[in-house]
Design an enzyme around this catalytic site. Structure first.
Site, PDB file in Angstrom:
ATOM      1  N   HIS A  86       0.686  -1.207   0.116  1.00 22.43           N
ATOM      2  CA  HIS A  86       0.083  -0.063  -0.053  1.00 22.43           C
ATOM      3  C   HIS A  86       0.837   1.261   0.126  1.00 22.43           C
ATOM      4  O   HIS A  86       0.337   2.299  -0.180  1.00 22.43           O
ATOM      5  CB  HIS A  86      -0.936  -0.017   1.077  1.00 22.43           C
ATOM      6  N   ASP A 222       1.246  -7.508   2.311  1.00 24.26           N
ATOM      7  CA  ASP A 222       1.184  -6.287   1.967  1.00 24.26           C
ATOM      8  C   ASP A 222       2.794  -5.815   1.883  1.00 24.26           C
ATOM      9  O   ASP A 222       3.425  -5.278   2.718  1.00 24.26           O
ATOM     10  CB  ASP A 222       0.524  -5.508   3.069  1.00 24.26           C
ATOM     11  N   SER A 654       3.915   2.249   8.705  1.00 18.42           N
ATOM     12  CA  SER A 654       3.566   1.250   7.664  1.00 18.42           C
ATOM     13  C   SER A 654       5.021   1.055   6.785  1.00 18.42           C
ATOM     14  O   SER A 654       5.714   2.156   6.605  1.00 18.42           O
ATOM     15  CB  SER A 654       2.565   1.667   6.484  1.00 18.42           C
TER      16      SER A 654
HETATM   17  N1  ARG Z   1      -4.704   0.647   7.574  1.00 13.84           N
HETATM   18  C1  ARG Z   1      -3.461   0.534   7.109  1.00 13.84           C
HETATM   19  C2  ARG Z   1      -2.837   2.000   7.011  1.00 13.84           C
HETATM   20  O1  ARG Z   1      -3.277   2.894   7.642  1.00 13.84           O
HETATM   21  C3  ARG Z   1      -3.309  -0.111   5.515  1.00 13.84           C
HETATM   22  C4  ARG Z   1      -3.970   0.595   4.411  1.00 13.84           C
HETATM   23  C5  ARG Z   1      -3.925   0.341   3.065  1.00 13.84           C
HETATM   24  N2  ARG Z   1      -4.875   1.006   2.512  1.00 13.84           N
HETATM   25  C6  ARG Z   1      -6.288   0.305   2.237  1.00 13.84           C
HETATM   26  N3  ARG Z   1      -6.975   1.191   1.927  1.00 13.84           N
HETATM   27  N4  ARG Z   1      -6.551  -0.970   2.504  1.00 13.84           N
HETATM   28  O2  ARG Z   1      -2.227   2.574   6.224  1.00 13.84           O
HETATM   29  N1  ASP Z   2      -1.347   1.466   7.741  1.00 12.07           N
HETATM   30  C1  ASP Z   2      -0.739   2.680   8.601  1.00 12.07           C
HETATM   31  C2  ASP Z   2       0.321   3.190   7.689  1.00 12.07           C
HETATM   32  O1  ASP Z   2       0.209   3.270   6.666  1.00 12.07           O
HETATM   33  C3  ASP Z   2      -0.272   1.928   9.914  1.00 12.07           C
HETATM   34  C4  ASP Z   2      -1.006   2.329  11.155  1.00 12.07           C
HETATM   35  O2  ASP Z   2      -1.726   3.330  11.080  1.00 12.07           O
HETATM   36  O3  ASP Z   2      -0.927   1.424  11.639  1.00 12.07           O
HETATM   37  O4  ASP Z   2       1.320   3.838   8.243  1.00 12.07           O
END
Ligand code: ARG
Ligand code: ASP
Length: 719
Positions: A86, A222, A654
């Site tokens: 991502h 990921d 991330s």
């Molecule tokens: N929740 C994770 C973060 O905040 C992964 C995001 C990946 N993006 C998505 N839309 N699934 O970045």
């Molecule tokens: N998915 C998040 C990022 O892109 C990480 C998180 O918020 O825990 O940094």
């Protein structure tokens, strides 16, 4: 009786020091002072100097800022880095088309020549950091006004920065910590030639999609890989075919030894922002006003986009990154509200504040009216903050795209409004703009924009104070008799900015005469009317309240540190390099539901469902599964996929390396578990978990599925 109280007190004290093992994002330079003893007690085998040092190669030399908002890490001595899928998503999408759909099929460069160039992508190394608090405050006194003080601080900062990087190619960054009670200087090295090496198909890299996002148990592969290139002296350089793979001072060995519950882990990366020390009023503002309202707008945006994307593969690709961006915060806000409510966070803060006030009244009178002042500011600030948030949703954050494109013409307008037009500068701006226009239309689909525009205009009118209603509503309510759809039809039939060729020609031929035409274009008018309200009515107040809050935050932070003078505080995240450490550990999600600390390939097969886009397991993976063709990545008859641990992380983390007690790479951080996403505001060691991708799954995919096993040859693999 007395004995029992003492015991409870001791246990409470003990619990408190224990809890801090998980909570906290610590400053690498200060591990020796505050953390290393505890880290080693928890199993860590390295020294503070091994993690951060200016005298020797250390772990920090293998960690980078990837792009603008993620972390990445070096895994070979040839500049190979790994980050999340991502995080590389924008680049993967940039290189994708219906014919070469790398989002769907994945991409692997089978030789250096096949690696793909990414204009604008950078990685940033930290060379050193320094506490410059004293120098920043030099010349300020307590009887100055805030404005006077800020002026001097600003001047000091500029001087410190320029001196720090004088005669070097380094970049200086200076950041406030503890809300401006402390300042650190960061000297960085930024590389600009970063090429895409590989990414698995989205059915692996985004498996579970936005359905599983922010959730555990998780099965998302990921990750994506890039390579840093440097000039022949190993220095940063713009892209050139003569560049060579960068030789890092340090890269992480990849461990195949895996994780057991209770193991020490640390995350070393760039957490973006947290709000750990704010008053209860802040939580009230978020949970009662900001989050619910912004969740609603994005629910509508996503409904529209999803419908068009599902109907047409080309549209699915065009809006893939936009959709993911919108969805990610949307879901986080929902989880944050839920988590804060379950934690009873507002009440907890209020109890703390009552204690604090009692202490302040009898010990530190200068702090005794802090919370009263806070209450007053938040009362007014909330509405302005909401309007600002909504304004961003209207245009900037994937709102009315046609209005956004029109807003990009502002630079040209300014140039041609001058008494004497600087043709050379104008030429450059035109070239840049034309590139931007191309990129804009590569990912533009008019039917989405039309529907979205109508929806957003209606929602703004419904949800935002009439005092902040832009002029464009006079037009809607007058000429169009309140019929927003009619206005939108007019907007899209009259404006040139829904058409690529027309926009390109307009930019190309822009002259003094074009200004009139621009000012008449309804998309420009639309943007302008929102911008005017924002600039005239919202921004000045927002600025005033923000600076009042900044001043209060600084005082309240200092006060909290005095109030709990035995506690070791960590500074809120501010996108600087931090260490979080904890343990690999499952958790109880709710009554009777306990989640184990790891997932496996079995779970991917359980989720497999060809009818649901997010759960389509690629045929190749199914085949490997059927034949149990797992090679050395097999554990107990399957392959591990993800694991959770108690590390305190946030957005920006991330892609961060997840390390074991030896400092070897066991995982890549990519998310947090649903029950704990409120950790930006309040950490709950029982339920806050970071989610990491197991390196054994990464290598399994690269080796067995992608057939890019040659990449493993340049890694240092520990079996
Ligand atoms: N929740 C994770 C973060 O905040 C992964 C995001 C990946 N993006 C998505 N839309 N699934 O970045
Ligand atoms: N998915 C998040 C990022 O892109 C990480 C998180 O918020 O825990 O940094």
């Amino acid at each position: 009786m007395i004995k029992k109280t003492l015991l409870t007190l001791l246990v409470a004290l003990f619990m408190q020091t224990m809890a801090k093992a998980d909570e906290g994002m610590w400053i690498p330079m200060l591990l020796e002072k505050y953390n290393i003893e505890q880290m080693q007690k928890m199993g860590f085998k390295l020294t503070a100097e091994d993690v951060y040092s200016v005298n020797q190669a250390c772990l920090k030399d293998a960690v980078v800022i990837f792009g603008r908002g993620c972390t990445g890490e070096l895994i070979s001595d040839k500049g190979l880095i790994v980050t999340n899928h991502h995080c590389g998503y924008g680049q993967i999408q940039y290189h994708s088309s219906v014919e070469n759909d790398y989002l769907t099929n994945g991409f692997w460069a089978m030789s250096p020549e096949e690696e793909l160039i990414n204009p604008g992508l950078t990685v940033t190394f930290l060379k050193r950091m320094e506490d410059v608090t004293e120098k920043v405050f030099e010349g300020t006194t307590s009887d100055m006004t805030n404005e006077e003080r800020q002026k001097i601080i600003g001047r000091n900062i500029a001087k410190i920065k320029s001196e720090a990087v004088k005669d070097t190619h380094y970049k200086a960054v200076l950041k406030p910590f503890f809300h401006g009670n402390q300042y650190f200087l960061f000297v960085n090295e930024v590389f600009k030639d970063v090429r895409l090496v590989g990414a698995p198909p989205s059915a692996i890299g985004k498996f579970g999609g936005d359905t599983d996002n922010w959730m555990w148990p998780r099965h998302t592969g990921d990750f994506s890989m890039f390579r840093i290139y440097a000039d022949k002296d190993n220095k940063p350089a713009e892209y050139s075919k003569d560049n060579v793979p960068y030789k890092p001072a340090k890269h992480f060995p990849v461990s195949l030894k895996g994780v057991n519950e209770g193991d020490f882990t640390m995350v070393f990366g760039y957490p973006g922002s947290t709000y750990q020390y704010v008053p209860s009023y802040h939580l009230q503002m978020l949970t009662e006003t900001i989050n619910p309202k912004l969740i609603d707008v994005r629910t509508e945006k996503l409904a529209i986009m999803n419908r068009f994307q599902e109907a047409d593969p080309a549209v699915r690709i065009k809006y893939a990154a936009k959709n993911a961006r919108i969805s990610n915060s949307w879901k986080r806000w929902i989880g944050e509200n839920r988590g804060l409510e379950i934690l009873d966070a507002i009440n907890k803060k209020q109890q703390f504040e009552a204690e604090f006030n009692k202490w302040a009244k009898s010990n530190a009178v200068e702090y005794s009216d802090l919370l009263v002042k806070y209450e007053k500011v938040y009362k007014d600030y909330t509405n302005y903050n909401l309007t600002y948030g909504y304004y961003r949703e209207m245009i900037r954050s994937n709102g009315m795209e046609i209005a956004y494109l029109a807003s990009q013409m502002e630079a040209l307008k300014a140039l041609y409004s001058a008494d004497e037009v600087n043709e050379e500068a104008a030429g450059k701006v035109k070239e840049k703009l034309k590139e931007r226009v191309e990129l804009f239309f590569k990912d533009y689909y008019k039917p989405i924009d039309k529907e979205l525009s109508a929806k957003l205009l209606a929602m703004y009118a419904e949800n935002i104070d009439k005092a902040f209603q832009p002029d464009v509503y006079d037009l809607i309510n007058g000429k169009f008799k309140g019929d927003i759809q009619k206005f939108v039809d007019y907007l899209f039939s009259k404006s040139i900015f829904d058409d690529k060729e027309a926009t390109l020609a307009f930019v190309n031929d822009f002259s003094v005469k074009s200004i009139k035409k621009l000012e008449k274009d309804p998309a420009y008018v639309l943007n302008n009317s929102f911008k005017t309200v924002y600039e005239d009515e919202v921004y000045p107040k927002l600025k005033k309240y923000s600076s009042e809050l900044a001043e209060l935050n600084k005082a309240y932070m200092a006060a909290q540190m005095k109030f709990e003078s035995d506690k070791v505080f960590y500074p809120d995240a501010n996108f600087t390099l931090r260490v979080s450490y904890g343990q690999v550990k499952g958790y109880t999600a709710r009554d009777a539901v306990y989640y184990k600390h790891f997932t496996t390939l079995e779970g991917i097969m359980e989720k497999d469902n060809p009818d649901i886009y997010d759960y389509r397991v690629p045929a190749k993976l199914k085949e490997l599964y059927k034949n149990k063709d797992y090679g050395r990545y097999e554990v107990d008859g399957t392959v591990p996929v993800c694991f959770v641990a108690t590390n305190h992380t946030t957005g920006g983390n991330s892609g961060s390396p997840v390390l074991n007690a030896e400092g070897h790479l066991i995982g890549i951080n990519f998310d947090r578990a649903w029950e704990g996403v409120m950790s930006d505001l309040m950490f709950n060691p029982e339920q806050c978990r970071n989610i990491s991708l197991d390196m054994r799954y990464v290598l399994f995919i690269v080796d067995k599925m992608a057939g890019a096993g040659y990449l493993l040859d340049e890694m240092t693999i520990i079996e």
